[in-house]
Scaffold this motif. Sequence first.
Motif, PDB file in Angstrom:
ATOM      1  N   PRO A 274     -17.796   6.598   3.176  1.00  0.00           N
ATOM      2  CA  PRO A 274     -17.502   6.072   1.801  1.00  0.00           C
ATOM      3  C   PRO A 274     -16.725   7.318   1.077  1.00  0.00           C
ATOM      4  CG  PRO A 274     -19.824   6.039   2.432  1.00  0.00           C
ATOM      5  CD  PRO A 274     -18.987   6.508   3.771  1.00  0.00           C
ATOM      6  N   ALA A 275     -16.374   8.249   1.698  1.00  0.00           N
ATOM      7  CA  ALA A 275     -15.654   9.311   1.147  1.00  0.00           C
ATOM      8  C   ALA A 275     -14.107   8.865   1.076  1.00  0.00           C
ATOM      9  CB  ALA A 275     -15.648  10.953   1.929  1.00  0.00           C
ATOM     10  N   ARG A 276     -13.972   7.942   2.012  1.00  0.00           N
ATOM     11  CA  ARG A 276     -12.445   7.531   2.104  1.00  0.00           C
ATOM     12  C   ARG A 276     -12.136   6.349   0.934  1.00  0.00           C
ATOM     13  NH1 ARG A 276     -13.096   6.435   7.972  1.00  0.00           N
ATOM     14  NH2 ARG A 276     -12.073   8.151   8.961  1.00  0.00           N
ATOM     15  N   ALA A 277     -13.210   6.058   0.098  1.00  0.00           N
ATOM     16  CA  ALA A 277     -13.153   4.943  -0.829  1.00  0.00           C
ATOM     17  C   ALA A 277     -11.523   4.944  -1.506  1.00  0.00           C
ATOM     18  CB  ALA A 277     -14.279   4.750  -1.605  1.00  0.00           C
ATOM     19  N   ASP A 278     -11.279   6.074  -2.204  1.00  0.00           N
ATOM     20  CA  ASP A 278     -10.454   6.302  -3.077  1.00  0.00           C
ATOM     21  C   ASP A 278      -8.896   6.740  -2.424  1.00  0.00           C
ATOM     22  OD1 ASP A 278     -10.853   4.950  -5.525  1.00  0.00           O
ATOM     23  OD2 ASP A 278     -12.131   6.818  -5.739  1.00  0.00           O
ATOM     24  N   THR A 279      -9.075   6.630  -0.916  1.00  0.00           N
ATOM     25  CA  THR A 279      -7.647   7.086  -0.310  1.00  0.00           C
ATOM     26  C   THR A 279      -6.755   6.013  -0.177  1.00  0.00           C
ATOM     27  OG1 THR A 279      -8.597   6.440   1.758  1.00  0.00           O
ATOM     28  CG2 THR A 279      -9.095   8.752   1.130  1.00  0.00           C
ATOM     29  N   ALA A 280      -5.433   6.668   0.193  1.00  0.00           N
ATOM     30  CA  ALA A 280      -4.264   5.457   0.223  1.00  0.00           C
ATOM     31  C   ALA A 280      -4.770   4.655   1.600  1.00  0.00           C
ATOM     32  CB  ALA A 280      -2.894   6.265   0.243  1.00  0.00           C
ATOM     33  N   LEU A 281      -5.333   5.090   2.504  1.00  0.00           N
ATOM     34  CA  LEU A 281      -5.671   4.545   3.515  1.00  0.00           C
ATOM     35  C   LEU A 281      -6.579   3.447   3.393  1.00  0.00           C
ATOM     36  CD1 LEU A 281      -5.040   4.746   6.724  1.00  0.00           C
ATOM     37  CD2 LEU A 281      -7.282   5.881   6.683  1.00  0.00           C
ATOM     38  N   ALA A 282      -7.471   3.672   2.578  1.00  0.00           N
ATOM     39  CA  ALA A 282      -8.302   2.472   2.147  1.00  0.00           C
ATOM     40  C   ALA A 282      -7.908   1.548   1.235  1.00  0.00           C
ATOM     41  CB  ALA A 282      -9.651   2.927   1.623  1.00  0.00           C
ATOM     42  N   ARG A 283      -6.735   1.825   0.334  1.00  0.00           N
ATOM     43  CA  ARG A 283      -6.339   1.037  -0.402  1.00  0.00           C
ATOM     44  C   ARG A 283      -4.922   0.181   0.085  1.00  0.00           C
ATOM     45  NH1 ARG A 283      -6.700   5.262  -4.159  1.00  0.00           N
ATOM     46  NH2 ARG A 283      -4.588   5.813  -3.606  1.00  0.00           N
ATOM     47  N   ALA A 284      -4.691   0.244   1.732  1.00  0.00           N
ATOM     48  CA  ALA A 284      -3.624  -0.069   2.019  1.00  0.00           C
ATOM     49  C   ALA A 284      -3.599  -1.975   2.378  1.00  0.00           C
ATOM     50  CB  ALA A 284      -3.393   0.221   3.589  1.00  0.00           C
ATOM     51  N   ASN A 285      -2.604  -2.613   1.978  1.00  0.00           N
ATOM     52  CA  ASN A 285      -2.722  -3.826   1.912  1.00  0.00           C
ATOM     53  C   ASN A 285      -1.819  -4.325   2.925  1.00  0.00           C
ATOM     54  OD1 ASN A 285      -3.689  -6.204   0.885  1.00  0.00           O
ATOM     55  ND2 ASN A 285      -2.030  -6.566  -0.528  1.00  0.00           N
ATOM     56  N   THR A 286      -0.819  -3.664   3.458  1.00  0.00           N
ATOM     57  CA  THR A 286      -0.032  -4.164   4.494  1.00  0.00           C
ATOM     58  C   THR A 286       0.125  -3.171   5.267  1.00  0.00           C
ATOM     59  OG1 THR A 286       1.976  -2.970   3.325  1.00  0.00           O
ATOM     60  CG2 THR A 286       1.479  -5.329   2.680  1.00  0.00           C
ATOM     61  N   VAL A 287       0.517  -3.526   6.684  1.00  0.00           N
ATOM     62  CA  VAL A 287       0.873  -2.706   7.853  1.00  0.00           C
ATOM     63  C   VAL A 287       1.655  -1.412   7.559  1.00  0.00           C
ATOM     64  CG1 VAL A 287       1.739  -2.409  10.415  1.00  0.00           C
ATOM     65  CG2 VAL A 287       0.562  -4.572   9.454  1.00  0.00           C
ATOM     66  N   ASP A 288       2.693  -1.770   6.716  1.00  0.00           N
ATOM     67  CA  ASP A 288       3.626  -0.509   6.232  1.00  0.00           C
ATOM     68  C   ASP A 288       2.813   0.462   5.681  1.00  0.00           C
ATOM     69  OD1 ASP A 288       5.642  -1.428   7.670  1.00  0.00           O
ATOM     70  OD2 ASP A 288       6.720  -2.331   5.982  1.00  0.00           O
ATOM     71  N   GLU A 289       2.040   0.080   4.506  1.00  0.00           N
ATOM     72  CA  GLU A 289       1.132   0.833   3.529  1.00  0.00           C
ATOM     73  C   GLU A 289       0.227   1.912   4.482  1.00  0.00           C
ATOM     74  OE1 GLU A 289       1.474  -1.874  -0.250  1.00  0.00           O
ATOM     75  OE2 GLU A 289      -0.259  -1.318   0.371  1.00  0.00           O
ATOM     76  N   MET A 290      -0.519   1.028   5.328  1.00  0.00           N
ATOM     77  CA  MET A 290      -1.395   1.563   6.364  1.00  0.00           C
ATOM     78  C   MET A 290      -0.770   2.792   7.039  1.00  0.00           C
ATOM     79  SD  MET A 290      -4.658   0.199   8.330  1.00  0.00           S
ATOM     80  CE  MET A 290      -5.579   0.311   6.978  1.00  0.00           C
ATOM     81  N   LEU A 291       0.634   2.560   7.849  1.00  0.00           N
ATOM     82  CA  LEU A 291       1.211   3.333   8.691  1.00  0.00           C
ATOM     83  C   LEU A 291       1.715   4.689   7.721  1.00  0.00           C
ATOM     84  CD1 LEU A 291       3.319   1.307  10.666  1.00  0.00           C
ATOM     85  CD2 LEU A 291       1.317   2.643  11.557  1.00  0.00           C
ATOM     86  N   ASP A 292       2.152   4.406   6.419  1.00  0.00           N
ATOM     87  CA  ASP A 292       2.703   5.436   5.656  1.00  0.00           C
ATOM     88  C   ASP A 292       1.271   6.312   5.096  1.00  0.00           C
ATOM     89  OD1 ASP A 292       5.072   4.626   5.487  1.00  0.00           O
ATOM     90  OD2 ASP A 292       4.953   3.497   3.357  1.00  0.00           O
TER      91      ASP A 292
END
Length: 282
Positions: free
Chosen positions: A249-267
């Motif tokens: 749950p500590a990841r809830a507000d991270t960019a990783l958890a908010r990624a909507n596309t493959v590119d956002e997840m890789l970034d």
Amino acid sequence: MIEFKAVSASYDDEMPVLKDVSFTIDDGDFVAFVGTNGAGKSTTMRLMNGLLKPTAGEVLIDGVPTTQLKTSQLAAQVGFLFQNPDRQICCNTVRDELLFGFRAQGRADAHAEARVDAIIEQFGFDADAEPFLLNRGTRQLLALASIIVMETPYVVLDEPTTGLDFRECAKVMDIIAQLHAHGTTVIMVCHDMEVVGDYAQRVIAMTAGRVVADGPTFQVLCDRSALDATHLLAPQIPQISMALVENDPARADTALARANTVDEMLDALQAQEGAMSCGEVS
Ligand SMILES: Nc1ncnc2c1ncn2[C@@H]1O[C@H](COP(=O)(O)OP(=O)(O)O)[C@@H](O)[C@H]1O
Ligand SMILES: [Mg+2]
């Protein structure tokens, strides 16, 4: 702006098919309606172009109830792509098909001819081809083009990619994205959740004639109760995001958890690695 105010609708006087549906679609939005077959999505679309009138409540286009607008006035505001493109193809050539809307509105003038020429060029159509001899994907593109050519401020697209192969789907969605980028308000019914995740800004989920979730795309696609209620599966990236947050749950507000596309997840992953190699904890 398109407003649904406590709208109910039915095809006969018996059971309502839509029950107390309310939402507002702002100009310039890109909204996807999702839900299982029979949820009432096509019925909602038909209410927007006045093919169907509410039995209770109001549907307003730029503040005017559809009950007070003539079919021709609505057609000038709302372009409508039927779930089956063959329902709207009726002419003997591609060129005539693209001119059909202008002729129906008594505006088949030089401007209309120029618009049709531009669309034929943009889509790469053969102007003299016979529409019913075209393959399924090209007929879908022609039906879409016959809407776009009219330059309505709103386009309502009922399953624009169903039945298309991957390449045709990408072409149709690319054209719809361009249309949206130029300011057209796009309202689309879509079963392909990957397409919804990639293109829509907002998702309205329906089940049994009611709206069960309405919000930014990523938020709805990560809403387990909305997904369960509509029997839908989120696209893979939001599924991974949900799993990451559920595991930690500590990841809830991270960019990783908010990624909507493959590119956002890789970034997000790269940023996290960079932070870790600098001795920071992200
Ligand atoms: N022309 C019609 N006449 C009678 N009932 C209809 C008609 N079109 C749809 N329905 C019914 O209305 C309900 C919602 O259908 P629809 O809006 O087409 O759902 P969706 O597009 O989400 O699959 C379904 O139960 C369907 O059987
Ligand atoms: Mg439908």
